[in-house]
Design an enzyme around this catalytic site. Sequence first.
Site, PDB file in Angstrom:
ATOM      1  N   CYS A  80       0.825  -1.208   0.000  1.00  0.00           N
ATOM      2  CA  CYS A  80       0.000   0.000   0.000  1.00  0.00           C
ATOM      3  C   CYS A  80       0.858   1.257   0.000  1.00  0.00           C
ATOM      4  O   CYS A  80       1.321   1.705   1.051  1.00  0.00           O
ATOM      5  CB  CYS A  80      -0.928  -0.011   1.211  1.00  0.00           C
ATOM      6  SG  CYS A  80      -1.939   1.472   1.295  1.00  0.00           S
ATOM      7  N   CYS A 101      -0.521   4.095   2.129  1.00  0.00           N
ATOM      8  CA  CYS A 101      -0.342   3.956   3.588  1.00  0.00           C
ATOM      9  C   CYS A 101       1.113   4.192   3.988  1.00  0.00           C
ATOM     10  O   CYS A 101       1.390   4.801   5.005  1.00  0.00           O
ATOM     11  CB  CYS A 101      -0.695   2.554   4.070  1.00  0.00           C
ATOM     12  SG  CYS A 101      -2.096   1.818   3.281  1.00  0.00           S
ATOM     13  N   ASP A 102       2.046   3.647   3.213  1.00  0.00           N
ATOM     14  CA  ASP A 102       3.432   3.572   3.680  1.00  0.00           C
ATOM     15  C   ASP A 102       4.415   4.466   2.925  1.00  0.00           C
ATOM     16  O   ASP A 102       5.569   4.592   3.343  1.00  0.00           O
ATOM     17  CB  ASP A 102       3.923   2.109   3.592  1.00  0.00           C
ATOM     18  CG  ASP A 102       3.068   1.193   4.455  1.00  0.00           C
ATOM     19  OD1 ASP A 102       2.581   1.658   5.502  1.00  0.00           O
ATOM     20  OD2 ASP A 102       2.879   0.020   4.085  1.00  0.00           O
TER      21      ASP A 102
END
Length: 315
Positions: free
Chosen positions: A134, A137-138
């Site tokens: 992701c 997200c990261d």
Amino acid sequence: MEKIKCLIIGAGPAGYTAAIYAARAEMKPVMYVGPQPGGQLMITNDVENFPGYPEGVMGPQMMEDIKKQAERFGTDVRYGTVTDIDVSERPFKVTIDAQTTVLAETAIIATGASAKWLGIESEQRLNGKGVSACAVCDGFFFRGQEVAIVGAGDTACEEAHYLSKLCKKVHMLVRRDEFRASKIMQARVQNTPNIEIHFNTEVDEVLGGEEVSGIRLKNNATGATSEISVTGLFIAIGHEPNTGFLKGKVDMDEQGYIITVPGTTTTNVPGLFASGDAQDKIYRQAVTAAGSGCMAALEAERFLASVEHAVGSEA
Ligand code: NDP
């Protein structure tokens, strides 16, 4: 034991749309949100193709809005994951988190799909230590660094573009000599100066002890291997349906997508309906998932009416 008229399993666009319709039809829907409430849109950045948002909307914001809309009409949204369902007779016996059991007169599957992994040992070992599925997200953790992303679909292009804004350089690893992504998304990555596209390229091994330090690449055309130094590796190679708990209970295709009667959300089990990515491997869009969630709720309502009518006629 608690008896539920309309149980909704999963909390993405399909589940919440089903909930809005079921609640407005006074079916008193109960939703179990599962392990990823909000579904894949929670890990999506800008959603620019959902009608009604001319400026686009952030995925998590959209899910918050749709959840509020479902709750406004009385949906009972509960934390918990359906771990088993006995569909051999109605009402279905449904197990939550392997401990609580409820009875459901109808159930709508809206469990969506999850990210796929390459399946190599080093990817698993370094998962969360530089390997991620992701970017949204990261990606933040890799600001100013050099990273790689695997995949050639719309997701990979979207995430590569997202990463290009944060990272010094993005290596895009495409296993064939062409993209699968739509032309507009291809153009976006091709026109981004700090994205380098490597065609015919697969990951042979993720390098690093405690954290990712590089990748050994394999050229599919020549068989030659080479190494690049990166601190992050993002996997964006598609998804698989979250239907494991239904295996052997409802008709599925070989990939685990639930089979529905074309043009409907009807499965081979009366009273069990399937919507969203759990039954759709072609369109897989938030808007199509929402549309099929609506269909599932309407079909569940009609099913209940027909069952009640049949019982009424017998009396
Ligand atoms: P796709 O299935 O479309 O693409 C997966 C990609 O990963 C393919 O290019 C495939 O390669 C590659 N791949 C699969 N396995 C491997 C592997 N082991 N090693 C290397 N590469 C691999 O998935 P997406 O998640 O990209 O998209 C899913 C759906 O969602 C699509 O319909 C897409 O259009 C849609 N979508 C739309 C967006 C938008 O409109 N904004 C954004 C994101 C997704 P190959 O091509 O060789 O098979």
